[in-house]
Structures are given as C-alpha cells and as structure tokens.
Design an enzyme around this catalytic site. Structure first.
Site, short mmCIF file in Angstrom:
data_model
loop_
_atom_site.label_atom_id
_atom_site.label_comp_id
_atom_site.label_asym_id
_atom_site.label_seq_id
_atom_site.Cartn_x
_atom_site.Cartn_y
_atom_site.Cartn_z
N GLY A 141 0.84 -1.37 -0.02
CA GLY A 141 -0.05 -0.02 -0.04
C GLY A 141 0.98 1.25 0.15
O GLY A 141 2.04 1.32 0.25
N CYS A 142 0.21 2.32 -0.23
CA CYS A 142 0.88 3.50 -0.32
C CYS A 142 1.50 4.04 1.00
O CYS A 142 2.75 4.37 1.33
CB CYS A 142 0.18 4.67 -0.86
SG CYS A 142 -1.65 5.08 -0.12
N TYR A 143 0.54 4.14 2.06
CA TYR A 143 1.48 4.60 3.39
C TYR A 143 2.41 3.57 3.84
O TYR A 143 3.39 3.72 4.33
CB TYR A 143 0.08 4.54 4.32
CG TYR A 143 -0.87 5.83 4.34
CD1 TYR A 143 -0.17 7.32 4.48
CD2 TYR A 143 -2.20 5.70 4.31
CE1 TYR A 143 -1.10 8.08 4.42
CE2 TYR A 143 -2.73 6.87 4.32
CZ TYR A 143 -2.48 7.98 4.27
OH TYR A 143 -3.31 9.00 4.35
#
Lengths: 344, 344, 344, 344
Positions: C149-151
């Site tokens: 994921g991005c985070y």
C-alpha cells in the site's frame, strides 16, 4: 424577529444562508428541512456552525411547520418550489426561491431546459425576479421572489449600463464566465472531485446551459428587445467565485464609460464600480454580498470589456436572497450583509 | 549525440527543458548557465532532477563554452538573446530562443512593448517563428528560432483553420485566455504567492499585454491581412495550463467546422482535434507537448467558439523548443516528446 | 514483448499503469477490463491517453483473455483478486495485485479489517510482498505479488534502517502521514469533492486504519519482533503525494544516522537519501517511482525524525507494480520508470 | 468607542485585524501605519475592505498619533515593538503585540532565536502572555500583551489538559504541525509562490524553529516543570489553517479523556471540544476565532493523540489579539468575534 424556514438546507446555499442569518439582527431560523438528513443536528453536518443554531435540526418537510414562518427560503433542486410555494403563499408565508422554478416567464422555455412541464404556471404572474438593482420596488411588495442564478447575476450587472444606454450591438454579446466548483453543488460527482477538478480548467455547456435563457430574458428587459448572447461557462479550480468577462461591440462613441457605470450603481450598496483600469479579483468578494465591476476599452477600439466578480454563494445566491428578504420586510438593506470579504 | 546548452536555466522553462531532455535519446546537455546560481548543482535547485544530470552545475555565461554546443536554448528574460545570439550563430551554433527577442518582425513595435530598442535587428531576417504547424519547412533550414509565446501558441492554433479559410470576420476576434501561474515565471512577486493567487480568479492586462502584437502578427499571416483582436488574459489558480476560449463571427455558412479542423491538423503530431462536442481540459495535456482543440457553434448561430488547451511550459515553451530542435537536426519529431500527459 | 492485462483499469492506479507502460520498451497492454465501462475506449475515459492505446478499449472481465497475458495487474477493490488470481496462476499467468488481498499473512487479521473472510488462503503461501528494497530476490522468483500500500511503502522505507539496526524503541513508533486525495480513489464521495477537501486539512482513522496491520507486519519483519505503532493519516489538499513524518526514540547512541541511511539504500535505484538537513517535498517525486528520505535528530536529543515522501500513485502503487514486473521478468529495473518527476 | 491603532498593517495579520474590527461594535480604528505604503488608502491595498474604512490610509509611524489611541496593536516583524512599546505605555496607551517581542521570558533565549539582543527587557516584567484560556485574569489587568504565536496556540490548547493533569510523560511530547502558507507572511519569497507551494507538502525547521522555545515555556508552566518537546512544522498547500497532531505517552490510566477535555474548556467561548471520535477539519474554523479539539486513544493503548485546529490568522493571531483587547477593556469577550467560520 422575523421567523424564517429553509427548505432543502443541506446544500451549499443552505449552509450559506445559515452562516449569513447567524449574524442577522432581525431574523430567527425556525425550521430547516431535509428529507435525507431529517433528525440530524445542523451543526453535525456543518461543524462550522457548532456554537450557533445548537437547537436546530433538519426535519422532514412539513407544510404546517413551514407555514408558521413569515418567510421560507427554497434552497432546493428545481421542481420542489413549484410543488410547495402555492400552499405557503395561500397561508400567508412569503416565499424566496433560490432555485430556477420561477425565474423564466416563458413556461415552454422552462420546460425545454428543465425537461419537465412547469409545475406552477399560475404563480408566475406574481413572481418577481429578485435582482434588487433592477426590481427593488417590486421586491418590496412581493410575496414570491425568484432569486437570480449566479451566472445571471454576474452577467446582468456587468451589462446593464451598456444595454440600458443602448451603447452596444445587442445582437452580439459575449459572456465568458469562470466559476468555482461550488456552482456545481454538493452532489457527489466524479468531475467535482478535487483529484479531477483541481489543477485544471475547462469549459462546459459551450453549446447551451440552463442559465442562458435566464440571462437572455434579463438582458432583453434592459435592452428593450432581444439580445444575441454567446455564453460559455468554465469550471475553475477554486471553491467560490465567479468571474464574468463580458464583451460588447460599441455602436457609437461611448463617452465616459467609467462615469456611466458609476452613475448607474451610485446608490447600490452591493455593487462596487472599481476605479478605471482595475481588474477585480474574485477573492475580493469572498463571503461578501458584493459585485465588483471594472470597465475597459482596449486600445480605445470598438470593443468594450466588462469584468464582473461575485461570490456565487453570496451575491450569486444566499446573500442576494437575504437582501430580498430585507427589502420585503422593510429592514435595513445591509442587515446581515455588512461583513467584509475574507482575504486572503 | 547533439550537444546543447541552456542559457538562463533557473526558471521554469529551464527546468522543463531539462526534464524533457532527460528522456531525449539524441541530445546531451553540455552546459547550463545562470549568473545568480553559478556553481550550484542543477539537482540542488531542482530536486526532481536528482539522479539525472548529476554532474551538471550552473556556470557563468561563457560564449566559448556555449559555442562548443551544436545548439543553444535561451530561457532568459528579453534582451539576453539579442546580446549573445549573433556571436553564437557566427561560430556555427544554432540558437533556439524561448524569449520574445526575435518574435516580432517590427522592431518599433518590439521597442514599444519591451521599453528598450531592439538589440539585434540585423538577425531578424533569418529568425524563423518556431510554430511548426505553420513554418515546419522553414524551421528545418533555420539557424535561429523564435519559439512562440504560450498565449500566442494556444490562440493561433485555435484560430488558424478559421482565418486561413476566411470564414470569420477578421476585424472582430476575441481571445479570452486563462493561464496557470507559472506563466508569470519564478520571480518572487507578491501577486504570485499561493496566499494571493489561490482561490481567486482575475483578469490582467485587459488594456494591453505583450503577447498581443505577437498574436496579431501570426493571425495576420494566416488571414492575409490585419486582424482586429481583443485579448484578455486571466490568472487562474493552478500551476500549469492555458485555456484559450476563442470567439469569431462567421461571415458565411461554414459547412462542417469539425471536418475543417480535422483536415487542417491531420498530419500534426502535436495537435489533437477532439471529437465534436468536446470540452478539452488543461489537465489532459499536463506535461505533454500537445494542443487539444474543440470547435463549437452554439445554437447553430453566427458565432464560432474554439476551445484550445496547452501546457504553457511544454507546447507553450520548452516542449515546442525541443520540437524545433528535432526539426532543425532532422530527428524524429516525437523524440523526447512522446510521454502521455500526467492525469490526475 | 511481454503481454500484460489490467483488471479494473478505470481507477487512478489503472490510468497510472497505462501512463507508465506507454513508455515501457518491453511491455504491451493486451487487455484492460472494467465491468462498468466495458466497450468504452481507454482514451475516452482518460483523454490524456489520446494518441496512445488508440485500439484499446475496456472489456468485460474474461479469464480466457486474461490468461493469454504473461502477467495481469489487479487494480481493483479488495476481494476481486482473491476470486481470479488462482485460475490465472494455474494457467501460467503471473499476478501482480495492487489491492490488499494478499498483503497480510494472517487471514484472521485480514478478515477483521476487510469485513469478510479471506477468499484465497491457499495462495498466501506463495504470495510475495512486493517491496523490492526488502524482497528483491523473492520477487524475481515470484508468480504472485502483493504490491504494498501507499502509506506502508512510505513508512516502511523510512523506518527500515532504524529498526533493522535495532536503534529505536520498537514499542513506541509514531507515523504521522499526510496524503493527497487520490489516495481515496476515484469514487464519487462528498468528502473528496474539491469544495470539501480543498483549503483544509484533517486527520482520519486516528483510531484505526486498514494500512495499520500491513505496516506493523512489515516493521515487525524488520525489527525481528512486534512493533508498537501509532499511525495517524491526514487528508491533504493536493492530488498526489504522501509525506510520512516518522518519530522514534533512540535507545542508544546512534552514531552517524545519515551514513546509516545512505548505506542501507546505496544500491536502491528508487530510494534517494537526501543530504543531511534536507526536507524533501512531495512534489519532488510527482509522477516518479521514487521515495526520497531525510533523517533528522532535533537538538541531538533522543528522538529521531525521518521524513519520507512518495507519489502515492507511483512508488505507492503503479510504479512499484511495474518495478515488480521488471524484476519478475528479468528486465532492467528502470525500464519504464526512468522519467524525472514533473516540477513545478 | 475605544480608539485603536495598528502598527505595520500591511501584512496578513494587519488586514485580518481590520476585517474583524470592521464588525466590532465598540472599537474604531484611528490610525494604521506602514513605512512602505504610507499615503495609500487601506482599501487600495486590500480591496476586500472597499466600503469599509474609506477614510483610512496608511501613515508613517508617529508616536504622537499612536499615543492618542487607547490601545495599539503591533502587527510587525520582531524588534519593532521593542522600540516603541515603552513610550506608548508611558503615555497611557496599552499595547497588544502580535509579534514575538514579549513572548519569551528568557532574554537570552530570545536573543538566541532572533539573532539580536532583546530590545526592551525592562518591560518583560509586566508583559502578559495573551492566552486567555490560561491567563484570563492577568490579561484583564494588563497594559502589555504578548499575543501567542499560531503554532504555540494550537499546541498548548491541545496539551494543556493532559499536562495540567500530569497524565503524560512530559519528557517525550511530539507536536506534528501542518500550516497553511499565510503562516509565512506576505513577503515575496520563491518558496511561497503558488507554483512552488501548491500541490506539495514538506516539513521545515525539523531541527529547530522559533516557536519551539515559546511552546516549551507554555507547556512547562502547565506541567510545572520542563517539557521535552519534538516539534516538526509542515507547509501545507492551503491559505489558512493549522492542524496540530499531538502525541503523548500516558503514564497511568487516564480515565475518561473526553470528559477531561470537556471539563477543562467548559467555560471557554473559543475552544470547542468535539464529540468523541471526531476529526476536526481546519476549514471548520476558517475565519473564526476558534480552536476545535478532539482526543483519541488508538487501540486503548498508552499513546494519546490530540487533534487541534485553528485559523492561524484568527485564533492564531488577530482574533486572539481582539479577544485580549475585549478582556483588557471589560467588553463582551465575543465582541467582534461571533461570526461563524466560512464553509465551504
């Protein structure tokens, strides 16, 4: 205190009415309706209003409750005021409609642009178009007001002096308009997402927009005959504000255009003709019930350019609605509308 | 590899040249000059370039060093190319000037708008106006290119088909243009601050702008005679992008306008005529060397509306400069310019 | 050419895959599916792609067609890859899943956060967590990749050097993260409207967010034991970008933190440790497959602060997915990923 | 009417004072000074004020004129109030200083952070730190007020309940703060340009910021001893607003945190403790003199997270200054400060 109700208060014009009326010395909001949010406290949907209206919650639309108000604002999609206004008027409640329901005098044109028959043609006779700079005296006597649209307000105020004076070719007027995204309402639509509308500029409705007939009707009244208008709206990456850039062809020596504009609006509290050479910014009217205007004649040629800015939610909607209320009830025109714009 | 230099590389067109040339298969950047930042690594000023150009630093302008390049880009304020271009040309280095120094053929007009005498009138004879959609064959042979301005590119591409075909009244053309703030450059000016320019829209230069004579010159070439143009630029709260909304009055039955536009640009790799009814968004060309166009005729009336969008830093400046380089050196026109726009 | 398919290509990670793959020298997109837009040309939904993929249209999901690809990207909501990945793997097509379906090794935790049972537990054994800076060799051999994921990408890259070296108190790590709005996807939701999300900042999910278990899992692997993490994401008024500000308490003299970070990522093409004292900006990675890091120790105290920025759609999603593809197929790691960030 | 003067009125806190005072029922602005703009009408620099203050122009700083006011606001860079405050106080004019000149009690620390000796140490004894939620009674008696900085206001209000109650480890407090760009003032600086600061997020001053000693001083007062604070400010792409995300480690069972916060601010008109589970948005206080707070305890663990939002120009500067004025002159605390925030 004047008791008012708001029908359809969950949209941007609804919350803006509440923001303005929170400071109005003579008005109390007694009812606000929303089918979708009935039961929710106003300050839950709009946390900026926490500490104001703490006892106010959205309720189901209820004609009895609304009829106990002195005036009711409609901040609804088109068609709703058609259905309710008649009963309220009969029961003595005045109606200030921010939707398009009573703006067009021609019911066929209304039906054409809104895709359904006009729902209350019998009320059109007494509906007053609520542009105070044109209809102030009629508004004072009115029971039913059609508050002008946002683009129509910015465009008409900028062109009125020229058309009333017969100075421009009425067959070829151009209104190139730029609006912030609140003009599209609070609906959840992909093109209104920050990720879609930010950092971009686009025209829309270049071949036709619902505000076109409304603008044409108002301009024709000013010109004393039909006006050929090309109107191209643009979506601008900002929250609030309309910038109308208006082009007309001079038909004769116009003399002192600046003086013409200053004279026309000399007694208007909500129209500000800026000094010659100015370029008004939309932010200079953010949150305020004002239209600022500047008039240019590039190269002393035969084209006149008018720059007209408003906050679409205030002078283009809720502020103008409150101005109408003030006129209808004999209040100070500035009541609730005297705060400066917020800048930066 | 073609060796290029960049004079004045600290501004937005400079860094955009570097971004585009980083992917160009046939070009190496051998020198980049800046008086103010001499000695600083390029990637220190522009961290997006870290990992590219790691050995490249700004140097003092130095004619010897520049003359060892095959071509030199000027990304400078006006006046600089006047002073240096002659020597470089003499020493066999071709010049691609992104400033206004060689755009106007009339030196008096240049002096009027730029407030100083033209510094190199002797070079005007061979300067080619670098709009490939008009001058492709001349560009291939050129030693000195005047890259068109950003507004002039968007406006000319949108009006060329109509003026070349003699379809609109050349005396009354209107260009209402909206530009992102990079058009004002990287100078530290209060009106360009985020706190001033964001959440607002304003016109500027309504009574005259330096791009006006350049646009008029180009349009006159297309029309075969003088063009009466009203040009109003607007500052828009976004980083990149120009949206030109162009209005002309049809002088005869235009037939199929869509076909006219498609035909005119059929072989142009960097002009995209969108399907009938489209409203191009500036974000659809962000970072790409493209002009997207749409043509409308509202209500089948006598006004034609053309919507023209570019990225002011690419098709409006650095990308078009690279396109000129490709033509001058016989490279693939698309070299370094084939990446899609970035969206969202 | 490697033939790839994309399932669910209408969202932001889908169009970003297309943008990146348009420049990839070794990849052809053979299929892209979307139930809602089946039949529509890709360039109609995403006009930035006009001139690229002109023959590519969205099609109904079709396992036969997808199975003819060498690899398939899933750019879908959770659950979709669970249903399709198994069949594709059986038929020899490799799967690169950008959704959360195969990120968590613990199926009960997955079920807790996603509100439904895990749909393909039998595939978890061979799913590789696609963070190349940790799992490069496993990725080279993998058939099934769970793209981080991005985070989680921004947070893990910033904390890896400290946790691997055992330098901070693993029980008390704080990740204060700020994301642009594309992190919320292209769904039409009121809070994502420009009028709602612009000119504002807010935290969300302060009491729990789906990326929390993924980050904890990755940090635990690096620390060799459980990590106590407080993770607060914030919605930031910009389109792209994540800025993670990471706080750890030093448990011993850390020596030269800058050198520690530089050493850890010395051979990583997509991690840039900036010079000591830097404050990376998200715009310095806009459009690029990069994580830029800086490490600070304010007042030489016992708190270490790491600043980590990525483009959530590139290094946080589609770019990292292409990086995984490059590794899986033995291509140059930089293929399709070598363009500089776009700035300004 | 209380007569006030404003020294240095051209910056953002100056225009915000004028905006707020325009609606204040008990205050008249008699003088506003600016060396750079002396002679210019206020409404020329700030067109949002056209129609208000029409007779007010910037004048050269003039102690005689200022001394005829009941109170003078300093909206100046540091050092100016040092030079003028003493004379005004002697002549009976009260001083409300929005700069940092009288915020720190320790003159050596002041000299360290501001790079020059403290210019009026003899006045420090009577300077009152103007945070009404802490010093209300002292403010009522004060002649000289140091209005708190923007970050210090947001951080202190969020941490006061926890530190006063001794509930968190005072050695390890983290304040991760995000500010709109008006926090950097109206100076023409490249990093504040829309083209630089928009569509990006970055930290700054991670190794030290001038607001750090002010916050530490205030927190130490609340905690009854020194506080170990890590403070990282971030530049956020918006005009107004501060979002402080505050992290503390609980040292004991905190009981009902929500009740603790509600109790602490129960009688505070300008602090709003939002319902449990809330995530306040900065836009909910735009233009209003409010701090909205929410307190979270993720996973019922030992970390407490406080979310604190203010408008940096109102509760973080000019609004708080007016609140101090109201207290000093025995006016209604809400006078001039009762308008709701503007949203959207």
């Amino acid at each position: 205190m004047i008791k008012v109700g708001i029908v359809g208060g969950t949209g941007y014009t609804g919350v803006e009415l509440l923001r303005l009326l929170a400071r109005h010395p003579d008005v109390a909001v007694n009812a606000i309706t929303s089918r979708s949010e009935a039961g929710m406290a106003v300050s839950e949907l709009y946390p900026n209003l926490r500490g104001h209206y703490d006892d106010l919650a959205f309720s189901e639309p209820d004609a009895d409750r609304l009829a106990r108000c002195d005036a009711v604002f409609f901040a609804t999609p088109h068609g709703v005021a058609h259905a309710l206004a008649g009963e309220l008027l009969e029961r003595g409640t005045r109606v200030i409609d921010l939707s398009a329901d009573f703006r067009l005098r021609d019911t066929e044109e209304w039906a054409h642009w809104y895709g359904q028959p006009h729902g209350a043609p019998e009320l059109l006779g007494e509906a007053i178009y609520g542009l105070p700079e044109v209809n102030r005296e009629h508004i004072r006597q009115a029971r039913l007001i059609a508050v002008p649209g946002c683009y129509p307000t910015a465009v008409q105020l900028g062109l009125l002096p020229l058309l009333e004076a017969g100075m421009i070719d009425a067959d070829h007027v151009i209104a190139d308009c730029k609006s912030g995204v609140t003009g599209a309402g609070r609906g959840a639509k992909v093109p209104s997402l920050l990720a879609e509308a930010s950092e971009s500029m686009k025209a829309y409705g270049a071949s036709g927009h619902r505000h076109l007939p409304e603008i044409r009707q108002g301009l024709a009244d000013a010109a004393g005959g039909p006006v050929g208008l090309t109107f191209v709206p643009h979506l601008t990456p900002m929250i609030r504000g309309i910038h109308a850039t208006l082009y007309g062809r001079l038909t004769a020596d116009p003399g002192d255009l600046q003086a013409l504009f200053e004279r026309r609006f000399a007694r208007e509290p909500f129209v500000d003709v800026m000094p010659a050479g100015s370029h008004p910014e939309t932010r200079s009217v953010k949150g305020a019930n004002l239209c600022r205007l500047a008039v240019h004649r590039p190269g002393d040629g035969d084209t006149v350019v008018v720059l007209s800015v408003i906050d679409n939610l205030v002078k283009g909607a809720s502020g103008q609605a409150v101005h109408n209320l003030n006129l209808m009830f004999g209040l100070d025109e500035l009541a609730g509308l005297d705060a400066p714009a917020i800048m930066p």
